[in-house]
Design an enzyme around this catalytic site. Sequence first.
Site, PDB file in Angstrom:
ATOM      1  CB  VAL A  73     -11.768 -22.046  77.691  1.00 34.17           C
ATOM      2  CG1 VAL A  73     -12.071 -20.714  78.381  1.00 34.17           C
ATOM      3  CG2 VAL A  73     -10.274 -22.181  77.458  1.00 34.17           C
ATOM      4  N   GLY A 104      -8.539 -26.526  73.456  1.00 35.41           N
ATOM      5  CA  GLY A 104      -7.217 -26.685  72.859  1.00 35.41           C
ATOM      6  C   GLY A 104      -6.605 -27.981  73.323  1.00 35.41           C
ATOM      7  N   GLY A 105      -5.330 -28.195  72.988  1.00 36.20           N
ATOM      8  CA  GLY A 105      -4.669 -29.420  73.392  1.00 36.20           C
ATOM      9  C   GLY A 105      -4.563 -29.556  74.899  1.00 36.20           C
ATOM     10  CG  PHE A 106      -5.259 -26.073  77.309  1.00 37.59           C
ATOM     11  CD1 PHE A 106      -6.299 -25.947  78.198  1.00 37.59           C
ATOM     12  CD2 PHE A 106      -5.294 -25.373  76.126  1.00 37.59           C
ATOM     13  CE1 PHE A 106      -7.367 -25.106  77.914  1.00 37.59           C
ATOM     14  CE2 PHE A 106      -6.347 -24.538  75.841  1.00 37.59           C
ATOM     15  CZ  PHE A 106      -7.388 -24.402  76.729  1.00 37.59           C
ATOM     16  N   GLY A 107      -6.883 -28.713  77.129  1.00 35.97           N
ATOM     17  CA  GLY A 107      -8.167 -28.988  77.756  1.00 35.97           C
ATOM     18  C   GLY A 107      -9.218 -28.005  77.280  1.00 35.97           C
ATOM     19  CG  ASP A 128       2.020 -17.989  70.999  1.00 31.89           C
ATOM     20  OD1 ASP A 128       2.284 -17.970  69.775  1.00 31.89           O
ATOM     21  OD2 ASP A 128       1.188 -18.759  71.491  1.00 31.89           O
ATOM     22  N   GLY A 186     -14.334 -22.726  74.356  1.00 33.76           N
ATOM     23  CA  GLY A 186     -13.105 -22.934  73.612  1.00 33.76           C
ATOM     24  C   GLY A 186     -12.457 -24.233  74.025  1.00 33.76           C
TER      25      GLY A 186
END
Length: 427
Positions: free
Chosen positions: A99, A94-97, A219, A92
Site C-alpha cells: 500500500v 500484506g500478503g497481497f502486495g 472481518d 503498509g
Amino acid sequence: MKCFNFSNKEKNNEQRAIQSNSVRSTSTSISTDLDLKPFGSEFNSQNVLEFSTASSAKSFAILSQRQSNLREFTFSELKAATKNFSRTLMIGEGGFGGVYKAVIRSTDDLHKKIDVAIKQLSRRGLQGHKEWVTEVNVLGVVEHPNLVKLLGYCAEDDERGIQRLLIYEYMPNRSVQDHLSNRFRTPLPWGTRMRIAQDTARGLAYLHEGMDFQIIFRDFKSSNILLDEQWVAKLSDFGLARLGPSDGLSHVSTAVVGTIGYAAPEYIQTGHLTSKSDVWSYGVFLYELITGRRPLDRNRPKGEQKLLEWVRPHLSNLRKFELILDPRLEGKYSLKSAQKLAAVANRCLVRQSKSRPKMSEVLEMVNRIVETTDIGSPLPPMKILAPEDDFIESKRERLKRRFVDPIIGERGCLNWQTWRPKSVNTF
C-alpha cells in the site's frame, strides 16, 4: 456499474492455487499475530481464507445493476503517482502486495490535488484477486461516512502481467490497532475510544440494515478500522464481505474466514454466516477498546492470553472491573461509561446468536452512553509524517513476517489442509 467476474481460465488457475501449502492474508496492515488460532484448536493462524472465487463473485451480481462513481485509472497514472511504487512511499504491506501513499488530481477539480492510498495486488499469482473483485463490487455502490471511500481502481492485463490496484481516500491517523498497541507513545484518550465505538457501530448498522440488501463484513477487527484526519473511524478492507441471506433463509453457508479471535463461535463450528457474526466481532472489539489488549496475545502470561477468558472473572464487581481498564489511560476515563460499554459488549457476546441484538440496537445503546458521558473534545489532527517515516517496522516485526512454521506456513498463514474446526469455548 462494471461488476467484475472471473473467466474459466482464472477459475482453473485458482483450483491449482488451492493445492499450494499456504494462503496469504489480504489485510492492508502488517500483522504480527502469527499464532492466533480458533478457540480450542491446536493449530495456529491469523487468517483462514475460503477458496470459492466463483461463488463470491456471483454473490455480488446483485450490485452490477447499480450506478458506480468509481474512476478507472491507468497503470501508468498510478506508476507515476507512486514514483514507480517506491518503497519510500510504502505505508503498509500484506500478503497481497503493498500500500502506497500518493497524490492524484481530484476528479471533481483537476486543479486540486488529494492524498490517496494505493493498494497494489501482487502479480505473483491470483492470491487476493477474489478479494480485489469483491472490494470493487461492494465499495463501488456502497458509501457511508463510516466506510473508507474507494475512489477508483486499475485493471490492466498486458505483457507485463496482471495489474490490479485499488485507490482509496488516505487515512492519516492509521488504524485503531496501531494506536492500541505501543506503536504510538500517546494512547487513544477515552473520549476518542467512545467515539470510535459509536462510529464503527454506525458503519456496521448501515451495512446490515441501511440498504435494500445486507452486507456482512466478516472481518471486523481493530486493524480494519482506520482513522481520518479528524479521528472519524471508518471500516476498511471489504475483501471478505458477503451478501446476507436471501429472503426465507436464515444464514449464508460459507467456508470459515476472517481473523481468529474475532470470529463468532457458531460460525467457526458450522460455517453458517449471519449478521450476528459481525455483532460478536464488535463485542470483542469493545473489550479491546476498554482493555487495550488484543483478542489473543501469546506474549502474555498463560491465563491472560485470551482476552474474553481474562476479562470474565473481573466483571463481578467494580473493584475487579477497574483492573481490566487499559493502564495506558492512567486513570483518565469514565468508569461508569466503561462499565456500560462492557455491558453492551456482553450483549453482543451471548452464546446463542439469535439472542444477540441487531447492530441498530447496539448503536442505540452506544449512543445513549456517549450522550450521558463527557467525552471531551476530539483530538487534534495527528502530525503527518514524511513518507519514509510514515510506517517504520521494528526489527522484531520484520523477523516475524519472515517466520515459517511447518503448520502455519510462510508469513504465518494457515496451511489449509491441516486446519479443522474443533469445539468452541464461548464467552
